[in-house]
Design a protein around this motif. Structure first.
Motif, PDB file in Angstrom:
ATOM      1  N   MET A   1       0.849  -1.193   0.000  1.00 46.99           N
ATOM      2  CA  MET A   1       0.000   0.000   0.000  1.00 46.99           C
ATOM      3  C   MET A   1       0.885   1.245   0.000  1.00 46.99           C
ATOM      4  SD  MET A   1      -2.865   1.117   2.847  1.00 46.99           S
ATOM      5  CE  MET A   1      -3.822  -0.383   2.825  1.00 46.99           C
ATOM      6  N   ARG A   2       0.498   2.228  -0.799  1.00 44.68           N
ATOM      7  CA  ARG A   2       1.248   3.490  -0.844  1.00 44.68           C
ATOM      8  C   ARG A   2       0.324   4.633  -0.430  1.00 44.68           C
ATOM      9  NH1 ARG A   2       4.536   5.213  -5.688  1.00 44.68           N
ATOM     10  NH2 ARG A   2       2.542   5.345  -6.755  1.00 44.68           N
ATOM     11  N   ILE A   3       0.872   5.550   0.355  1.00 42.13           N
ATOM     12  CA  ILE A   3       0.064   6.648   0.892  1.00 42.13           C
ATOM     13  C   ILE A   3       0.809   7.960   0.692  1.00 42.13           C
ATOM     14  CG2 ILE A   3      -0.847   7.634   3.061  1.00 42.13           C
ATOM     15  CD1 ILE A   3      -0.404   4.341   3.809  1.00 42.13           C
ATOM     16  N   CYS A   4       0.080   8.988   0.288  1.00 42.52           N
ATOM     17  CA  CYS A   4       0.680  10.324   0.214  1.00 42.52           C
ATOM     18  C   CYS A   4      -0.336  11.349   0.705  1.00 42.52           C
ATOM     19  CB  CYS A   4       1.098  10.650  -1.222  1.00 42.52           C
ATOM     20  SG  CYS A   4       1.743  12.319  -1.402  1.00 42.52           S
ATOM     21  N   VAL A   5       0.033  12.103   1.731  1.00 39.42           N
ATOM     22  CA  VAL A   5      -0.848  13.191   2.173  1.00 39.42           C
ATOM     23  C   VAL A   5      -0.601  14.360   1.235  1.00 39.42           C
ATOM     24  CG1 VAL A   5      -1.514  14.712   4.068  1.00 39.42           C
ATOM     25  CG2 VAL A   5      -0.703  12.395   4.566  1.00 39.42           C
ATOM     26  N   LEU A   6      -1.583  14.637   0.373  1.00 39.61           N
ATOM     27  CA  LEU A   6      -1.408  15.704  -0.618  1.00 39.61           C
ATOM     28  C   LEU A   6      -1.442  17.075   0.042  1.00 39.61           C
ATOM     29  CD1 LEU A   6      -3.740  14.357  -3.465  1.00 39.61           C
ATOM     30  CD2 LEU A   6      -1.267  14.054  -3.249  1.00 39.61           C
ATOM     31  N   ALA A   7      -2.271  17.196   1.077  1.00 41.15           N
ATOM     32  CA  ALA A   7      -2.366  18.450   1.828  1.00 41.15           C
ATOM     33  C   ALA A   7      -3.081  18.182   3.135  1.00 41.15           C
ATOM     34  CB  ALA A   7      -3.157  19.496   1.042  1.00 41.15           C
ATOM     35  N   SER A   8      -2.704  18.939   4.167  1.00 41.72           N
ATOM     36  CA  SER A   8      -3.356  18.762   5.458  1.00 41.72           C
ATOM     37  C   SER A   8      -3.384  20.083   6.200  1.00 41.72           C
ATOM     38  CB  SER A   8      -2.589  17.706   6.265  1.00 41.72           C
ATOM     39  OG  SER A   8      -3.265  17.396   7.448  1.00 41.72           O
ATOM     40  N   GLY A   9      -4.554  20.493   6.670  1.00 43.86           N
ATOM     41  CA  GLY A   9      -4.686  21.750   7.395  1.00 43.86           C
ATOM     42  C   GLY A   9      -5.998  22.429   7.055  1.00 43.86           C
ATOM     43  N   SER A  10      -6.265  23.551   7.710  1.00 44.26           N
ATOM     44  CA  SER A  10      -7.588  24.175   7.556  1.00 44.26           C
ATOM     45  C   SER A  10      -7.797  24.812   6.185  1.00 44.26           C
ATOM     46  CB  SER A  10      -7.817  25.202   8.661  1.00 44.26           C
ATOM     47  OG  SER A  10      -6.783  26.145   8.602  1.00 44.26           O
ATOM     48  N   LYS A  11      -6.738  24.868   5.352  1.00 44.59           N
ATOM     49  CA  LYS A  11      -6.918  25.406   3.993  1.00 44.59           C
ATOM     50  C   LYS A  11      -7.146  24.298   2.965  1.00 44.59           C
ATOM     51  CE  LYS A  11      -4.669  29.816   4.561  1.00 44.59           C
ATOM     52  NZ  LYS A  11      -3.313  30.072   5.062  1.00 44.59           N
ATOM     53  N   GLY A  12      -7.197  23.057   3.416  1.00 41.24           N
ATOM     54  CA  GLY A  12      -7.478  21.977   2.474  1.00 41.24           C
ATOM     55  C   GLY A  12      -6.825  20.663   2.859  1.00 41.24           C
ATOM     56  N   ASN A  13      -7.612  19.590   2.684  1.00 40.89           N
ATOM     57  CA  ASN A  13      -7.139  18.256   3.052  1.00 40.89           C
ATOM     58  C   ASN A  13      -7.415  17.265   1.947  1.00 40.89           C
ATOM     59  OD1 ASN A  13      -6.576  18.433   6.184  1.00 40.89           O
ATOM     60  ND2 ASN A  13      -8.385  19.674   5.721  1.00 40.89           N
ATOM     61  N   SER A  14      -6.414  16.428   1.657  1.00 40.34           N
ATOM     62  CA  SER A  14      -6.619  15.337   0.727  1.00 40.34           C
ATOM     63  C   SER A  14      -5.469  14.343   0.902  1.00 40.34           C
ATOM     64  CB  SER A  14      -6.666  15.863  -0.708  1.00 40.34           C
ATOM     65  OG  SER A  14      -7.078  14.835  -1.590  1.00 40.34           O
ATOM     66  N   THR A  15      -5.815  13.069   0.910  1.00 36.86           N
ATOM     67  CA  THR A  15      -4.798  12.019   1.046  1.00 36.86           C
ATOM     68  C   THR A  15      -5.004  10.994  -0.053  1.00 36.86           C
ATOM     69  OG1 THR A  15      -4.619  12.283   3.448  1.00 36.86           O
ATOM     70  CG2 THR A  15      -3.927  10.175   2.550  1.00 36.86           C
ATOM     71  N   TYR A  16      -3.920  10.614  -0.696  1.00 32.02           N
ATOM     72  CA  TYR A  16      -3.962   9.612  -1.754  1.00 32.02           C
ATOM     73  C   TYR A  16      -3.547   8.266  -1.169  1.00 32.02           C
ATOM     74  CZ  TYR A  16      -2.411   7.007  -5.863  1.00 32.02           C
ATOM     75  OH  TYR A  16      -2.227   6.036  -6.819  1.00 32.02           O
ATOM     76  N   VAL A  17      -4.354   7.231  -1.440  1.00 30.75           N
ATOM     77  CA  VAL A  17      -4.017   5.879  -0.980  1.00 30.75           C
ATOM     78  C   VAL A  17      -4.136   4.924  -2.167  1.00 30.75           C
ATOM     79  CG1 VAL A  17      -4.517   4.029   0.670  1.00 30.75           C
ATOM     80  CG2 VAL A  17      -5.030   6.395   1.298  1.00 30.75           C
ATOM     81  N   GLU A  18      -3.130   4.079  -2.323  1.00 30.93           N
ATOM     82  CA  GLU A  18      -3.098   3.170  -3.462  1.00 30.93           C
ATOM     83  C   GLU A  18      -2.797   1.749  -2.996  1.00 30.93           C
ATOM     84  OE1 GLU A  18      -0.422   4.310  -6.919  1.00 30.93           O
ATOM     85  OE2 GLU A  18       0.527   2.491  -6.205  1.00 30.93           O
ATOM     86  N   SER A  19      -3.604   0.803  -3.462  1.00 30.95           N
ATOM     87  CA  SER A  19      -3.300  -0.615  -3.222  1.00 30.95           C
ATOM     88  C   SER A  19      -2.829  -1.178  -4.557  1.00 30.95           C
ATOM     89  CB  SER A  19      -4.560  -1.337  -2.749  1.00 30.95           C
ATOM     90  OG  SER A  19      -5.499  -1.355  -3.810  1.00 30.95           O
ATOM     91  N   ASP A  20      -2.677  -2.503  -4.627  1.00 29.59           N
ATOM     92  CA  ASP A  20      -2.279  -3.101  -5.908  1.00 29.59           C
ATOM     93  C   ASP A  20      -3.293  -2.787  -7.000  1.00 29.59           C
ATOM     94  OD1 ASP A  20       0.083  -4.085  -5.139  1.00 29.59           O
ATOM     95  OD2 ASP A  20      -0.632  -6.124  -4.705  1.00 29.59           O
ATOM     96  N   GLY A  21      -4.606  -2.773  -6.622  1.00 31.94           N
ATOM     97  CA  GLY A  21      -5.618  -2.641  -7.658  1.00 31.94           C
ATOM     98  C   GLY A  21      -6.525  -1.417  -7.560  1.00 31.94           C
ATOM     99  N   THR A  22      -6.263  -0.536  -6.606  1.00 28.03           N
ATOM    100  CA  THR A  22      -7.218   0.552  -6.370  1.00 28.03           C
ATOM    101  C   THR A  22      -6.501   1.850  -6.008  1.00 28.03           C
ATOM    102  OG1 THR A  22      -8.633  -1.140  -5.390  1.00 28.03           O
ATOM    103  CG2 THR A  22      -9.352   1.115  -5.105  1.00 28.03           C
TER     104      THR A  22
END
Ligand SMILES: [Zn+2]
Ligand SMILES: [Zn+2]
Length: 267
Positions: A1-22
């Motif tokens: 599994m691979r994870i990347c926090v694209l942004a975190s805080g009160s101006k915007g949040n998004s986290t990318y999570v990747e498995s083998d198939g998703t």
């Protein structure tokens, strides 16, 4: 599994999570353009995102949702109690893109998703545990207080993002924040402080967690240094030595994506 926090805080949040198939995003709280930019920075084509999971309807979590879905026709999963508010803040989200969950586990291709309720001043707020085989990643931000149930979910996870929103003294002394806003943040439906985050990290010792990302740091009432310092102090007071501490600690940023974290098969 691979994870990347694209942004975190009160101006915007998004986290990318990747498995083998998703490939999924947890929240879409940056503009569509910025989500695209940050995905591209880590070599991910935005059109390859299979689904977006929403924690709650505050704009720092759904800002780019409408435009992203309009462009990529992505499936969106949110709690049943959140949909009315999400719909009121979006215009392109069609019925066919909307998937609701109510607390039971669900699957997206090869990943299983568990949700847990967080106490926050939105119509509903959840944390997620993303599971691929024996690998688990959890995220818990935007919560007014920690509970045993949430702590248990985190203890079972290999890697987690946990809110470390503010330093209590810095918040209380901040002249730019009204009394009402301070009370809101400090309440049981607001955000957890560095202190509460640190106590939770302490409670994770001896369990499965090997890595932690401190997230949703307030730009005005916190800093990377303050969050880490509070954590170190808490560990020292509890008599935890460097050798006893078996977790890697990272801090998520507002303005740039984190490194890509990998949860490997062999622990
Ligand atoms: Zn938030
Ligand atoms: Zn929120």
């Amino acid at each position: 599994m691979r994870i990347c926090v694209l942004a975190s805080g009160s101006k915007g949040n998004s986290t990318y999570v990747e498995s083998d198939g998703t490939r999924i995003l947890i929240d879409a709280g940056l503009s569509k353009k910025e989500i695209e930019n940050r995905l591209m920075l880590i070599g991910v084509n935005p059109s390859s995102i299979d689904a977006i999971l929403i924690t709650h309807e505050h704009s720092d979590h759904i800002k780019g949702l409408d435009q992203f879905v309009k462009t990529y026709n992505t499936k969106v999963f949110a709690h049943r109690n959140s949909w009315d508010m999400i719909e009121s803040k979006t215009s392109w989200l069609k019925q066919e893109n909307q998937f609701e969950f109510t607390g039971s586990d669900f699957s997206i291709n090869d990943i299983s998703v568990q949700t847990f309720d967080l106490d926050h001043d939105s119509s509903h707020c959840v944390g997620f545990t993303i599971i691929e085989g024996n690998k688990k990643f959890s995220t818990a931000t935007d919560l007014g207080h920690m509970t045993d149930d949430i702590a248990k979910k985190l203890q079972e996870s290999d890697f987690i993002t946990l809110e470390s929103n503010h330093d209590i003294q810095a918040l209380l002394k901040n002249p730019n924040y009204s009394y009402t806003l301070k009370q809101r943040i400090l309440s049981n439906h607001g955000h957890i402080s560095n202190e509460e985050c640190s106590k939770t990290v302490l409670s994770l010792l001896g369990h499965n967690t090997r890595g932690i990302i401190l997230g949703h740091l307030s730009e005005q009432n916190n800093s990377k240094e303050m969050a880490i310092q509070t954590l170190n102090k808490t560990l020292v007071s509890a008599g935890v030595t460097k050798d006893d501490f078996n977790m890697n600690v990272f801090v998520a940023e507002q303005n740039s994506p984190s490194k890509i974290f990998r949860i490997k098969d062999i622990k």
